[in-house]
Design an enzyme around this catalytic site. Structure first.
Site, PDB file in Angstrom:
ATOM      1  N   CYS A 123     -10.751   1.495 150.521  1.00 27.03           N
ATOM      2  CA  CYS A 123     -11.160   1.220 151.896  1.00 27.03           C
ATOM      3  C   CYS A 123     -10.341   2.132 152.796  1.00 27.03           C
ATOM      4  O   CYS A 123      -9.111   2.129 152.725  1.00 27.03           O
ATOM      5  CB  CYS A 123     -10.918  -0.240 152.252  1.00 27.03           C
ATOM      6  SG  CYS A 123     -11.238  -0.618 153.997  1.00 27.03           S
TER       7      CYS A 123
ATOM      8  N   CYS B  21     -15.875   6.774 154.141  1.00 20.28           N
ATOM      9  CA  CYS B  21     -16.041   5.323 154.167  1.00 20.28           C
ATOM     10  C   CYS B  21     -16.549   4.911 152.793  1.00 20.28           C
ATOM     11  O   CYS B  21     -17.642   5.324 152.384  1.00 20.28           O
ATOM     12  CB  CYS B  21     -17.030   4.900 155.251  1.00 20.28           C
ATOM     13  SG  CYS B  21     -17.432   3.122 155.216  1.00 20.28           S
ATOM     14  N   ASN B  22     -15.749   4.137 152.080  1.00 23.17           N
ATOM     15  CA  ASN B  22     -16.136   3.723 150.734  1.00 23.17           C
ATOM     16  C   ASN B  22     -17.415   2.892 150.738  1.00 23.17           C
ATOM     17  O   ASN B  22     -18.346   3.157 149.971  1.00 23.17           O
ATOM     18  CB  ASN B  22     -15.003   2.915 150.093  1.00 23.17           C
ATOM     19  CG  ASN B  22     -13.803   3.756 149.722  1.00 23.17           C
ATOM     20  OD1 ASN B  22     -13.682   4.239 148.609  1.00 23.17           O
ATOM     21  ND2 ASN B  22     -12.892   3.930 150.672  1.00 23.17           N
TER      22      ASN B  22
END
Length: 236
Positions: free
Chosen positions: A199, A85-86
């Site tokens: 994302c 998860c960025n």
């Protein structure tokens, strides 16, 4: 030689976690089941929203929940951790400080991929949530290497956020993909020489056939995880 075990801090979102696991499987050189990577996964969609915490400023911090998962994975035998998860990398340093095993840094790895494979690039487009834009976690990393960020125009960024929400809601059809293509066109017209898919929801629907360089952060993270396990690569 005993192979390392990867711990996956998942659930942000759950389909993005499954997409990351598919990448691990696809990228692993394997002739049989036994050749694949041993992973321990906590795919926990109950982690509080990063968007509400970071953008709205009213939500519960996800950090304690992420740390609890990380420590649990460590206690189960994981040798290193990944966080697909960025936006959650906003908490990266606190997370790394909370465990005794390495946590791969998807942001650093992705930017380094650009440096290695596109050394002449100076303008990097970011397809990311508003939280990435607000926190500047990619901006800060890229500035160390003389790179500058190019984001979609504000009205296109709003459309991009809706795409991210749609994917989270299970909407991945042609109309959603078309909007993403239009946002991509906007960001390239803004001068981006290479684009980062920053994302993991967007990683699910991004087209692999773009006619310009695209670096998918989820793919970079999966590649490094495989390299750590199979080839003894560093975990920086």
């Amino acid at each position: 030689m005993n192979e390392k075990i990867v711990g996956i801090i998942g659930g942000m979102g759950p389909e993005a976690t499954v997409d990351f696991m598919k990448r691990l499987i696809r990228l692993t050189p394997a002739a049989d089941d036994v050749d694949h990577i041993h992973s321990i996964v906590d795919n926990n969609p109950k982690i509080p929203s990063r968007i509400k915490a970071i953008i709205d400023g009213v939500g519960e911090s996800p950090l304690p929940h992420i740390i609890n998962i990380a420590r649990r994975l460590e206690s189960f035998g994981a040798d290193f951790l990944v966080l697909p998860c960025n936006t959650a990398h906003y908490y990266y340093h606190a997370l790394q400080d909370s465990v005794h095993i390495p946590v791969l840094n998807m942001i650093e790895l992705t930017v380094n991929t650009i440096i290695q494979h596109h050394p002449l690039v100076r303008k990097v487009g970011l397809l990311a949530s508003d939280a990435i834009r607000i926190t500047g976690i990619y901006d800060t990393c890229m500035q160390k290497y003389g790179l500058c960020s190019v984001y979609p125009q504000l009205h296109e960024q709003k459309r991009l956020m809706q795409v991210i929400k749609d994917v989270k809601a299970g909407k991945t059809g042609e109309s959603v993909r078309k909007v993403l293509e239009e946002v991509v066109a906007d960001i390239t017209s803004g001068g981006a020489e290479v684009i980062i898919i920053a994302c993991t929801e967007l990683s699910i629907i991004a087209d692999e056939a773009y006619e310009f360089p695209v670096i998918d952060a989820a793919e970079v993270l999966a590649e490094r995880a495989v390299a750590v396990v199979k080839y003894g690569a560093e975990t920086f």
